[in-house]
Design a protein around this motif. Structure first.
Motif, PDB file in Angstrom:
ATOM      1  N   ILE A 147       0.851  -1.194   0.000  1.00  0.00           N
ATOM      2  CA  ILE A 147       0.000   0.000   0.000  1.00  0.00           C
ATOM      3  C   ILE A 147       0.881   1.236   0.000  1.00  0.00           C
ATOM      4  CG2 ILE A 147      -1.657   1.341   1.362  1.00  0.00           C
ATOM      5  CD1 ILE A 147      -2.765  -1.299   2.416  1.00  0.00           C
ATOM      6  N   ILE A 148       0.452   2.236  -0.762  1.00  0.00           N
ATOM      7  CA  ILE A 148       1.150   3.521  -0.755  1.00  0.00           C
ATOM      8  C   ILE A 148       0.191   4.618  -0.317  1.00  0.00           C
ATOM      9  CG2 ILE A 148       0.697   3.970  -3.210  1.00  0.00           C
ATOM     10  CD1 ILE A 148       3.515   5.369  -3.257  1.00  0.00           C
ATOM     11  N   ILE A 149       0.717   5.531   0.458  1.00  0.00           N
ATOM     12  CA  ILE A 149       0.004   6.756   0.813  1.00  0.00           C
ATOM     13  C   ILE A 149       0.596   7.860  -0.041  1.00  0.00           C
ATOM     14  CG2 ILE A 149      -0.427   8.475   2.605  1.00  0.00           C
ATOM     15  CD1 ILE A 149      -0.179   6.129   4.642  1.00  0.00           C
ATOM     16  N   ILE A 150      -0.268   8.557  -0.755  1.00  0.00           N
ATOM     17  CA  ILE A 150       0.156   9.683  -1.588  1.00  0.00           C
ATOM     18  C   ILE A 150      -0.508  10.938  -1.036  1.00  0.00           C
ATOM     19  CG2 ILE A 150       0.141  10.705  -3.893  1.00  0.00           C
ATOM     20  CD1 ILE A 150       0.015   7.858  -5.045  1.00  0.00           C
ATOM     21  N   ASN A 151       0.302  11.887  -0.625  1.00  0.00           N
ATOM     22  CA  ASN A 151      -0.190  13.161  -0.110  1.00  0.00           C
ATOM     23  C   ASN A 151       0.151  14.291  -1.063  1.00  0.00           C
ATOM     24  OD1 ASN A 151      -1.452  12.376   2.250  1.00  0.00           O
ATOM     25  ND2 ASN A 151       0.334  12.727   3.540  1.00  0.00           N
ATOM     26  N   GLY A 152      -0.774  15.221  -1.178  1.00  0.00           N
ATOM     27  CA  GLY A 152      -0.615  16.354  -2.072  1.00  0.00           C
ATOM     28  C   GLY A 152      -0.066  17.595  -1.401  1.00  0.00           C
ATOM     29  N   PRO A 153      -0.338  18.743  -2.021  1.00  0.00           N
ATOM     30  CA  PRO A 153       0.308  19.993  -1.640  1.00  0.00           C
ATOM     31  C   PRO A 153       0.051  20.412  -0.197  1.00  0.00           C
ATOM     32  CG  PRO A 153      -1.523  20.419  -3.140  1.00  0.00           C
ATOM     33  CD  PRO A 153      -1.309  18.938  -3.105  1.00  0.00           C
ATOM     34  N   ASN A 154       1.107  20.914   0.392  1.00  0.00           N
ATOM     35  CA  ASN A 154       1.136  21.503   1.727  1.00  0.00           C
ATOM     36  C   ASN A 154       1.022  20.492   2.863  1.00  0.00           C
ATOM     37  OD1 ASN A 154       1.385  24.226   0.744  1.00  0.00           O
ATOM     38  ND2 ASN A 154      -0.749  24.040   0.128  1.00  0.00           N
ATOM     39  N   LEU A 155       0.824  19.223   2.538  1.00  0.00           N
ATOM     40  CA  LEU A 155       0.762  18.232   3.610  1.00  0.00           C
ATOM     41  C   LEU A 155       2.144  17.938   4.189  1.00  0.00           C
ATOM     42  CD1 LEU A 155      -2.098  15.998   2.255  1.00  0.00           C
ATOM     43  CD2 LEU A 155      -2.149  17.531   4.226  1.00  0.00           C
ATOM     44  N   ASN A 156       3.186  18.407   3.522  1.00  0.00           N
ATOM     45  CA  ASN A 156       4.531  18.364   4.096  1.00  0.00           C
ATOM     46  C   ASN A 156       4.654  19.329   5.277  1.00  0.00           C
ATOM     47  OD1 ASN A 156       4.295  20.285   1.838  1.00  0.00           O
ATOM     48  ND2 ASN A 156       6.380  20.862   2.383  1.00  0.00           N
ATOM     49  N   LEU A 157       3.671  20.198   5.445  1.00  0.00           N
ATOM     50  CA  LEU A 157       3.683  21.170   6.546  1.00  0.00           C
ATOM     51  C   LEU A 157       2.867  20.712   7.751  1.00  0.00           C
ATOM     52  CD1 LEU A 157       3.291  24.522   4.558  1.00  0.00           C
ATOM     53  CD2 LEU A 157       5.391  23.492   5.474  1.00  0.00           C
ATOM     54  N   LEU A 158       2.376  19.468   7.715  1.00  0.00           N
ATOM     55  CA  LEU A 158       1.622  18.976   8.876  1.00  0.00           C
ATOM     56  C   LEU A 158       2.482  19.101  10.126  1.00  0.00           C
ATOM     57  CD1 LEU A 158      -0.242  15.797   7.597  1.00  0.00           C
ATOM     58  CD2 LEU A 158      -1.202  18.024   8.158  1.00  0.00           C
TER      59      LEU A 158
END
Length: 139
Positions: A3-14
């Motif tokens: 399974i892969i989780i793919i996160n989009g924009p600005n979620l690197n700022l969580l």
């Protein structure tokens, strides 16, 4: 199971961005918790602020992985391309949003992903990712 989780924009700022909406935990630390919780699952994580990179990753894994957990973030509401990529692949996609998008701005209530997703989870905080992974294990 892979399974892969793919996160989009600005979620690197969580953990930094609007903690009242998204919480104070970084996704990297949360991902480590997920790996421990689901130790029998080969789990991968990808994050990008670039729409085309998300589409490329969906194409890359969309015929060989057992599941995709996708939080396309703001692209959910704007990207016909990501919606088409989800429609074009074989791997089941569960759409996840940390916040309750229907309790927020009106534009966030439109999703180009939902019509082609195997399921949609929103408003459960980071727990939505757990629920999405569990859904793959149950199917």
């Amino acid at each position: 199971m892979k399974i892969i989780i793919i996160n989009g924009p600005n979620l690197n700022l969580l953990g930094k961005r609007e903690p009242e909406i998204y919480g104070s935990k970084t996704f990297e630390s949360y991902f480590e918790e997920l790996q421990l919780k689901f130790e029998k699952v080969q789990m991968f994580y990808f994050q990008s602020n670039i729409e085309g990179e998300i589409i490329d990753k969906l194409h890359e894994v969309g015929f060989s992985y057992d599941g995709i957990v996708l939080n396309a973030a703001a692209y959910t509401h704007t990207s016909v391309g990501i919606g088409d990529a989800v429609k074009g692949i074989e791997t089941k996609v569960i759409e996840v949003h940390i916040s309750n998008v229907h309790a927020r701005e009106e534009f966030r209530q439109q999703s180009y992903i939902s019509p082609n997703a195997g399921g949609v989870l929103f408003g459960f905080g980071l727990k939505g990712y757990d629920l999405a992974i569990e859904s793959f294990l149950l199917s």
